[in-house]
Design a protein around this motif. Sequence first.
Motif, mmCIF file in Angstrom:
data_model
loop_
_atom_site.group_PDB
_atom_site.id
_atom_site.type_symbol
_atom_site.label_atom_id
_atom_site.label_comp_id
_atom_site.label_asym_id
_atom_site.label_seq_id
_atom_site.Cartn_x
_atom_site.Cartn_y
_atom_site.Cartn_z
ATOM 1 N N LEU A 61 34.305 5.920 42.600
ATOM 2 C CA LEU A 61 34.055 6.878 43.680
ATOM 3 C C LEU A 61 32.586 7.298 43.720
ATOM 4 C CD1 LEU A 61 37.274 9.051 43.595
ATOM 5 C CD2 LEU A 61 36.340 7.901 45.601
ATOM 6 N N SER A 62 31.969 7.409 42.554
ATOM 7 C CA SER A 62 30.553 7.747 42.511
ATOM 8 C C SER A 62 29.713 6.659 43.178
ATOM 9 C CB SER A 62 30.102 7.939 41.058
ATOM 10 O OG SER A 62 28.732 8.260 40.984
ATOM 11 N N LEU A 63 30.049 5.404 42.938
ATOM 12 C CA LEU A 63 29.354 4.297 43.597
ATOM 13 C C LEU A 63 29.593 4.306 45.103
ATOM 14 C CD1 LEU A 63 29.808 1.283 41.147
ATOM 15 C CD2 LEU A 63 27.644 2.247 41.926
ATOM 16 N N LEU A 64 30.825 4.577 45.499
ATOM 17 C CA LEU A 64 31.128 4.647 46.938
ATOM 18 C C LEU A 64 30.278 5.714 47.619
ATOM 19 C CD1 LEU A 64 35.041 4.345 47.103
ATOM 20 C CD2 LEU A 64 33.358 2.640 47.798
ATOM 21 N N SER A 65 30.033 6.816 46.923
ATOM 22 C CA SER A 65 29.282 7.926 47.530
ATOM 23 C C SER A 65 27.826 7.567 47.802
ATOM 24 C CB SER A 65 29.350 9.166 46.631
ATOM 25 O OG SER A 65 28.580 8.990 45.452
ATOM 26 N N THR A 66 27.321 6.534 47.124
ATOM 27 C CA THR A 66 25.916 6.150 47.343
ATOM 28 C C THR A 66 25.708 5.501 48.707
ATOM 29 O OG1 THR A 66 26.226 3.989 46.277
ATOM 30 C CG2 THR A 66 25.546 5.829 44.870
ATOM 31 N N THR A 67 26.775 5.007 49.312
ATOM 32 C CA THR A 67 26.663 4.375 50.631
ATOM 33 C C THR A 67 27.479 5.109 51.701
ATOM 34 O OG1 THR A 67 28.470 2.848 50.065
ATOM 35 C CG2 THR A 67 26.208 2.096 49.662
ATOM 36 N N ASP A 68 28.233 6.121 51.304
ATOM 37 C CA ASP A 68 29.050 6.886 52.247
ATOM 38 C C ASP A 68 28.449 8.280 52.412
ATOM 39 O OD1 ASP A 68 30.911 8.271 53.709
ATOM 40 O OD2 ASP A 68 32.639 7.686 52.493
ATOM 41 N N PRO A 69 27.814 8.565 53.552
ATOM 42 C CA PRO A 69 27.152 9.868 53.733
ATOM 43 C C PRO A 69 28.115 11.045 53.816
ATOM 44 C CG PRO A 69 27.142 8.612 55.785
ATOM 45 C CD PRO A 69 27.673 7.695 54.729
ATOM 46 N N ILE A 112 29.062 23.008 41.746
ATOM 47 C CA ILE A 112 29.594 22.830 43.100
ATOM 48 C C ILE A 112 28.551 23.251 44.132
ATOM 49 C CG2 ILE A 112 31.247 23.757 44.758
ATOM 50 C CD1 ILE A 112 32.464 21.625 43.016
ATOM 51 N N PHE A 113 27.882 24.374 43.872
ATOM 52 C CA PHE A 113 26.846 24.824 44.805
ATOM 53 C C PHE A 113 25.725 23.793 44.887
ATOM 54 C CE2 PHE A 113 22.843 26.854 45.847
ATOM 55 C CZ PHE A 113 23.166 27.467 47.051
ATOM 56 N N GLU A 114 25.375 23.181 43.771
ATOM 57 C CA GLU A 114 24.347 22.139 43.780
ATOM 58 C C GLU A 114 24.732 21.006 44.726
ATOM 59 O OE1 GLU A 114 22.416 18.837 40.718
ATOM 60 O OE2 GLU A 114 23.258 20.688 39.907
ATOM 61 N N SER A 115 25.997 20.614 44.698
ATOM 62 C CA SER A 115 26.472 19.557 45.599
ATOM 63 C C SER A 115 26.395 19.999 47.054
ATOM 64 C CB SER A 115 27.915 19.178 45.231
ATOM 65 O OG SER A 115 28.390 18.117 46.033
ATOM 66 N N ILE A 116 26.826 21.224 47.322
ATOM 67 C CA ILE A 116 26.782 21.754 48.690
ATOM 68 C C ILE A 116 25.337 21.849 49.200
ATOM 69 C CG2 ILE A 116 27.211 23.822 50.090
ATOM 70 C CD1 ILE A 116 29.724 22.286 49.556
ATOM 71 N N SER A 117 24.403 22.172 48.300
ATOM 72 C CA SER A 117 23.000 22.322 48.706
ATOM 73 C C SER A 117 22.371 20.994 49.103
ATOM 74 C CB SER A 117 22.188 22.960 47.573
ATOM 75 O OG SER A 117 22.025 22.062 46.480
ATOM 76 N N GLU A 118 23.025 19.875 48.783
ATOM 77 C CA GLU A 118 22.533 18.549 49.166
ATOM 78 C C GLU A 118 23.212 18.032 50.434
ATOM 79 O OE1 GLU A 118 23.435 16.350 45.690
ATOM 80 O OE2 GLU A 118 21.804 17.215 44.483
ATOM 81 N N ASP A 119 24.092 18.834 51.008
ATOM 82 C CA ASP A 119 24.864 18.466 52.200
ATOM 83 C C ASP A 119 24.160 19.034 53.443
ATOM 84 O OD1 ASP A 119 26.694 18.312 54.297
ATOM 85 O OD2 ASP A 119 28.436 18.770 53.032
ATOM 86 N N ASN A 120 23.542 18.166 54.204
ATOM 87 C CA ASN A 120 22.777 18.622 55.378
ATOM 88 C C ASN A 120 23.644 19.359 56.389
ATOM 89 O OD1 ASN A 120 20.318 17.650 54.430
ATOM 90 N ND2 ASN A 120 20.631 15.624 55.337
ATOM 91 N N GLU A 121 24.885 18.919 56.542
ATOM 92 C CA GLU A 121 25.787 19.589 57.479
ATOM 93 C C GLU A 121 26.058 21.022 57.035
ATOM 94 O OE1 GLU A 121 30.420 19.228 59.014
ATOM 95 O OE2 GLU A 121 29.385 17.416 58.335
ATOM 96 N N ALA A 122 26.272 21.203 55.738
ATOM 97 C CA ALA A 122 26.508 22.548 55.202
ATOM 98 C C ALA A 122 25.254 23.409 55.319
ATOM 99 C CB ALA A 122 26.947 22.450 53.742
#
Length: 344
Positions: A61-69, A112-122
């Motif tokens: 899943l981590s690898l999938l995330s590198t190509t799935d925005p 979790i906040f770190e992940s959200i902070s990398e989400d442009n939509e959020a």
Amino acid sequence: MKFKDIEFGFKSAEAERKIDPDLLLDGFFHKGDIINEICNGVPYFILGYKGSGKSSIAEHLSLLSTTDPTLFVNLCALRDFPFEQVPEVISATGDKTVRTNLGWSILLVLKIFESISEDNEARRENPEIDSLASKLRKLGLLPKRKLRDLVLVSREIDLSLALPKALTASMKDTYKEPVLVLSQVRDVIMEMVIVTRTTNQHILFLDGLDEIFYKFEDSYFSLASLVHEVDALNSDFSNAGVPIKVVLLCRTDVFERLPSPNINKLRDFTITLVLLIGIIARINISNPNYSLWPPSERLILDTLVRMSSMISFPENLNVAVAIIWIPTNFYSITLAILPEISCK
């Protein structure tokens, strides 16, 4: 086609990702719909004995995330994690259980906040995310690849003093005790995460517990606390209807021995892998035609795919691990066990 043309991967998912990531992506085989269950379903504890494929799922899943925005996967390895220092994240004396639970909760919410902070939509949805992320970076709390580093920084800066200053607009100057202050900090950050709507999926994987708890049984109390906080956070995310999940990978025997009266209640939120749950393989030909395989070799692969639902191996039998992770012995071991298997 020759049986030798199949690549059965490496002994560990981490090594496979480093050496041959395409194999972990294109050759990933999983029984049922386990990937969808993890991303969109109820379970958030993945249990299984060593070698059952827990890490392979997380790495896949981590690898999938590198190509799935639309997919954000954060993989935290806890192999060198200082479990004994979790209660020390809360700079106070008092009940160790309370401090350990809150320590885990703060650490997980920050990841979790770190992940959200990398989400442009959020970020577009909630401008406060960028503001808080900037302050956390100045404190050295973001970004932290390892959860261990987050613990060490947290102890250095005294979170009960530093974090309220980063949240001055949202904090009520009511509490003075570190436990109460950080409980409020945790709640404020969680509220920011939950009210920020995003259609993207965020998954935090916690892995690397197999070896640690084999050697250091004193850490069982801390792991039980971690399990409690993973359950509590996932319940909050589910109730709020946000696409965020914390997934803990744990050995089945370790999970069952945890000193907590609520372990059985958590079974509804687990996926248990058997040793033959997956075979990672890739056929190195441009146009594979399985029907042209010699009957004896088709029987071997068919057997492997079906064995997990047909055979119950004794716990002390490591044949399945050898089959999946030791390519040089694969053919001979498979032929040796075929006479013992009844395929219908």
